[in-house]
Design a protein around this motif. Structure first.
Motif, PDB file in Angstrom:
ATOM      1  N   ILE B  16       0.820  -1.210   0.000  1.00  0.00           N
ATOM      2  CA  ILE B  16       0.000   0.000   0.000  1.00  0.00           C
ATOM      3  C   ILE B  16       0.856   1.262   0.000  1.00  0.00           C
ATOM      4  CG2 ILE B  16      -0.296   0.318   2.489  1.00  0.00           C
ATOM      5  CD1 ILE B  16      -3.431   0.585   1.558  1.00  0.00           C
ATOM      6  N   ASN B  17       2.025   1.199   0.593  1.00  0.00           N
ATOM      7  CA  ASN B  17       2.910   2.357   0.577  1.00  0.00           C
ATOM      8  C   ASN B  17       3.396   2.671  -0.825  1.00  0.00           C
ATOM      9  OD1 ASN B  17       2.919   2.951   3.390  1.00  0.00           O
ATOM     10  ND2 ASN B  17       4.204   1.148   3.700  1.00  0.00           N
ATOM     11  N   ARG B  18       3.692   1.616  -1.588  1.00  0.00           N
ATOM     12  CA  ARG B  18       4.140   1.844  -2.967  1.00  0.00           C
ATOM     13  C   ARG B  18       2.992   2.389  -3.823  1.00  0.00           C
ATOM     14  NH1 ARG B  18       7.504  -2.688  -1.750  1.00  0.00           N
ATOM     15  NH2 ARG B  18       6.095  -4.240  -2.628  1.00  0.00           N
ATOM     16  N   LEU B  19       1.785   1.898  -3.565  1.00  0.00           N
ATOM     17  CA  LEU B  19       0.636   2.431  -4.307  1.00  0.00           C
ATOM     18  C   LEU B  19       0.461   3.911  -4.002  1.00  0.00           C
ATOM     19  CD1 LEU B  19      -1.904  -0.517  -3.833  1.00  0.00           C
ATOM     20  CD2 LEU B  19      -0.776   0.155  -5.956  1.00  0.00           C
ATOM     21  N   LYS B  20       0.644   4.262  -2.723  1.00  0.00           N
ATOM     22  CA  LYS B  20       0.518   5.668  -2.345  1.00  0.00           C
ATOM     23  C   LYS B  20       1.628   6.512  -2.961  1.00  0.00           C
ATOM     24  CE  LYS B  20      -2.008   5.053   2.005  1.00  0.00           C
ATOM     25  NZ  LYS B  20      -1.867   4.934   3.487  1.00  0.00           N
ATOM     26  N   ILE B  21       2.802   5.953  -3.042  1.00  0.00           N
ATOM     27  CA  ILE B  21       3.912   6.668  -3.681  1.00  0.00           C
ATOM     28  C   ILE B  21       3.587   6.915  -5.147  1.00  0.00           C
ATOM     29  CG2 ILE B  21       6.301   6.417  -4.478  1.00  0.00           C
ATOM     30  CD1 ILE B  21       6.934   5.022  -1.827  1.00  0.00           C
ATOM     31  N   LEU B  22       3.031   5.917  -5.806  1.00  0.00           N
ATOM     32  CA  LEU B  22       2.650   6.080  -7.214  1.00  0.00           C
ATOM     33  C   LEU B  22       1.620   7.203  -7.360  1.00  0.00           C
ATOM     34  CD1 LEU B  22       2.344   2.440  -8.611  1.00  0.00           C
ATOM     35  CD2 LEU B  22       3.879   4.225  -9.413  1.00  0.00           C
ATOM     36  N   GLN B  23       0.634   7.201  -6.488  1.00  0.00           N
ATOM     37  CA  GLN B  23      -0.390   8.251  -6.524  1.00  0.00           C
ATOM     38  C   GLN B  23       0.227   9.623  -6.307  1.00  0.00           C
ATOM     39  OE1 GLN B  23      -3.424   7.100  -3.615  1.00  0.00           O
ATOM     40  NE2 GLN B  23      -4.713   6.405  -5.305  1.00  0.00           N
ATOM     41  N   TYR B  24       1.115   9.674  -5.334  1.00  0.00           N
ATOM     42  CA  TYR B  24       1.792  10.925  -5.004  1.00  0.00           C
ATOM     43  C   TYR B  24       2.597  11.444  -6.197  1.00  0.00           C
ATOM     44  CZ  TYR B  24       5.323  13.891  -2.743  1.00  0.00           C
ATOM     45  OH  TYR B  24       6.172  14.910  -2.402  1.00  0.00           O
ATOM     46  N   MET B  25       3.267  10.533  -6.866  1.00  0.00           N
ATOM     47  CA  MET B  25       4.033  10.894  -8.064  1.00  0.00           C
ATOM     48  C   MET B  25       3.122  11.501  -9.120  1.00  0.00           C
ATOM     49  SD  MET B  25       6.555   7.671  -8.737  1.00  0.00           S
ATOM     50  CE  MET B  25       7.931   7.331  -7.638  1.00  0.00           C
ATOM     51  N   GLN B  26       2.023  10.805  -9.373  1.00  0.00           N
ATOM     52  CA  GLN B  26       1.095  11.258 -10.421  1.00  0.00           C
ATOM     53  C   GLN B  26       0.591  12.658 -10.119  1.00  0.00           C
ATOM     54  OE1 GLN B  26       1.648   9.252 -12.835  1.00  0.00           O
ATOM     55  NE2 GLN B  26      -0.267   8.117 -13.137  1.00  0.00           N
ATOM     56  N   LYS B  27       0.171  12.853  -8.862  1.00  0.00           N
ATOM     57  CA  LYS B  27      -0.371  14.157  -8.466  1.00  0.00           C
ATOM     58  C   LYS B  27       0.673  15.246  -8.590  1.00  0.00           C
ATOM     59  CE  LYS B  27      -4.000  12.869  -5.202  1.00  0.00           C
ATOM     60  NZ  LYS B  27      -3.886  12.122  -3.957  1.00  0.00           N
ATOM     61  N   ASN B  28       1.927  14.880  -8.450  1.00  0.00           N
ATOM     62  CA  ASN B  28       3.023  15.847  -8.397  1.00  0.00           C
ATOM     63  C   ASN B  28       3.801  15.932  -9.704  1.00  0.00           C
ATOM     64  OD1 ASN B  28       2.966  17.076  -5.859  1.00  0.00           O
ATOM     65  ND2 ASN B  28       5.174  16.744  -5.618  1.00  0.00           N
ATOM     66  N   GLN B  29       3.164  15.521 -10.782  1.00  0.00           N
ATOM     67  CA  GLN B  29       3.828  15.528 -12.091  1.00  0.00           C
ATOM     68  C   GLN B  29       5.163  14.771 -12.070  1.00  0.00           C
ATOM     69  OE1 GLN B  29       3.047  19.097 -11.051  1.00  0.00           O
ATOM     70  NE2 GLN B  29       0.976  18.471 -11.534  1.00  0.00           N
ATOM     71  N   GLY B  30       5.202  13.701 -11.308  1.00  0.00           N
ATOM     72  CA  GLY B  30       6.392  12.867 -11.307  1.00  0.00           C
ATOM     73  C   GLY B  30       7.491  13.334 -10.375  1.00  0.00           C
ATOM     74  N   LYS B  31       7.283  14.501  -9.781  1.00  0.00           N
ATOM     75  CA  LYS B  31       8.289  15.020  -8.873  1.00  0.00           C
ATOM     76  C   LYS B  31       8.119  14.380  -7.495  1.00  0.00           C
ATOM     77  CE  LYS B  31       7.947  19.340  -9.125  1.00  0.00           C
ATOM     78  NZ  LYS B  31       7.621  20.730  -8.761  1.00  0.00           N
ATOM     79  N   VAL B  32       9.218  13.941  -6.892  1.00  0.00           N
ATOM     80  CA  VAL B  32       9.135  13.378  -5.545  1.00  0.00           C
ATOM     81  C   VAL B  32      10.139  14.044  -4.622  1.00  0.00           C
ATOM     82  CG1 VAL B  32       9.566  11.352  -4.128  1.00  0.00           C
ATOM     83  CG2 VAL B  32       8.238  11.135  -6.206  1.00  0.00           C
ATOM     84  N   GLU B  33       9.625  14.682  -3.592  1.00  0.00           N
ATOM     85  CA  GLU B  33      10.499  15.157  -2.517  1.00  0.00           C
ATOM     86  C   GLU B  33      10.398  14.142  -1.401  1.00  0.00           C
ATOM     87  OE1 GLU B  33       9.780  19.274  -1.439  1.00  0.00           O
ATOM     88  OE2 GLU B  33       8.936  19.558  -3.438  1.00  0.00           O
ATOM     89  N   CYS B  34      11.519  13.503  -1.151  1.00  0.00           N
ATOM     90  CA  CYS B  34      11.534  12.342  -0.270  1.00  0.00           C
ATOM     91  C   CYS B  34      11.050  12.689   1.138  1.00  0.00           C
ATOM     92  CB  CYS B  34      12.946  11.775  -0.230  1.00  0.00           C
ATOM     93  SG  CYS B  34      12.987  10.052   0.244  1.00  0.00           S
ATOM     94  N   THR B  35      11.490  13.821   1.645  1.00  0.00           N
ATOM     95  CA  THR B  35      11.094  14.198   3.010  1.00  0.00           C
ATOM     96  C   THR B  35       9.583  14.400   3.108  1.00  0.00           C
ATOM     97  OG1 THR B  35      11.842  16.393   2.319  1.00  0.00           O
ATOM     98  CG2 THR B  35      13.200  15.207   3.903  1.00  0.00           C
ATOM     99  N   HIS B  36       9.001  14.971   2.075  1.00  0.00           N
ATOM    100  CA  HIS B  36       7.551  15.146   2.063  1.00  0.00           C
ATOM    101  C   HIS B  36       6.851  13.794   2.046  1.00  0.00           C
ATOM    102  CE1 HIS B  36       3.694  16.813   0.021  1.00  0.00           C
ATOM    103  NE2 HIS B  36       3.561  16.785   1.321  1.00  0.00           N
ATOM    104  N   ALA B  37       7.392  12.876   1.242  1.00  0.00           N
ATOM    105  CA  ALA B  37       6.826  11.537   1.153  1.00  0.00           C
ATOM    106  C   ALA B  37       6.915  10.816   2.496  1.00  0.00           C
ATOM    107  CB  ALA B  37       7.542  10.742   0.065  1.00  0.00           C
TER     108      ALA B  37
END
Lengths: 89, 89
Positions: B16-37
DNA sequence: AAAATATATTGAAATTTTTAAATGTATAAA
DNA sequence: TTTATACATTTAAAAATTTCAATATATTTT
């Protein structure tokens, strides 16, 4: 469909033996003879039983007993919803 | 696509964490700030890093560094092939 | 009703996965 | 070029999953 169920279905699909069982079911019109599946997958009977249970619990397949053996069918609603949800993750 | 890769991708999608990461990526145009995640998922930074690695290894997403942070994009070819193979299992 | 056959469940060991602390590496800022 | 920031890797412990022997349950046959 909640994220939790996406997780559960993906988990059900994340074992090569279960994928092979699904294929075997499809080829056999949903009929599964456990002993034959044991030979095919080189697994003990309780393992087959356990894997099938996981598939049933995920909602991907329906189970119904016919005589002494079991028959299975894809739950197309669950299957389609899974695909749809993944596409629009 | 071989059964082994179906297994691998499903495994990547089975947390479920990976699914949430995928969702987070999509919402963020692929950008990931690790600390926010980390905040979002209530996981330590190495765990996020590990989960992202699994997604990359599965082939589902591509990774490229921009400045100090990372950007990701869905690998649509892999994604579509996965869907197709499942449909015709 | 007893024997034979087929699948399910329990319990326990082996394996895999998940998690994070400690540490390393790379980039940016001062 | 030192300091700060961000992500990666290593290592090890905890948790979950997989496997199967032993046993139980259910159905069919004789």
């Amino acid at each position: 469909m909640e994220l939790k169920q996406i997780e559960k279905i993906s988990k059900a699909l994340s074992d090569i033996n279960r994928l092979k069982i699904l294929q075997y079911m499809q080829k056999n019109q949903g009929k599964v003879e456990c002993t034959h599946a044991c030979d095919l997958l080189d697994l003990a009977q309780p393992s087959i039983s356990h894997h099938i249970k996981k598939l049933v619990e995920s909602g991907l397949i329906n189970q119904h007993k016919i005589g002494r053996n079991y028959h299975y069918s894809l739950n197309h609603e669950v299957w389609d919803n899974y695909m749809l949800r993944l596409k629009n993750l």
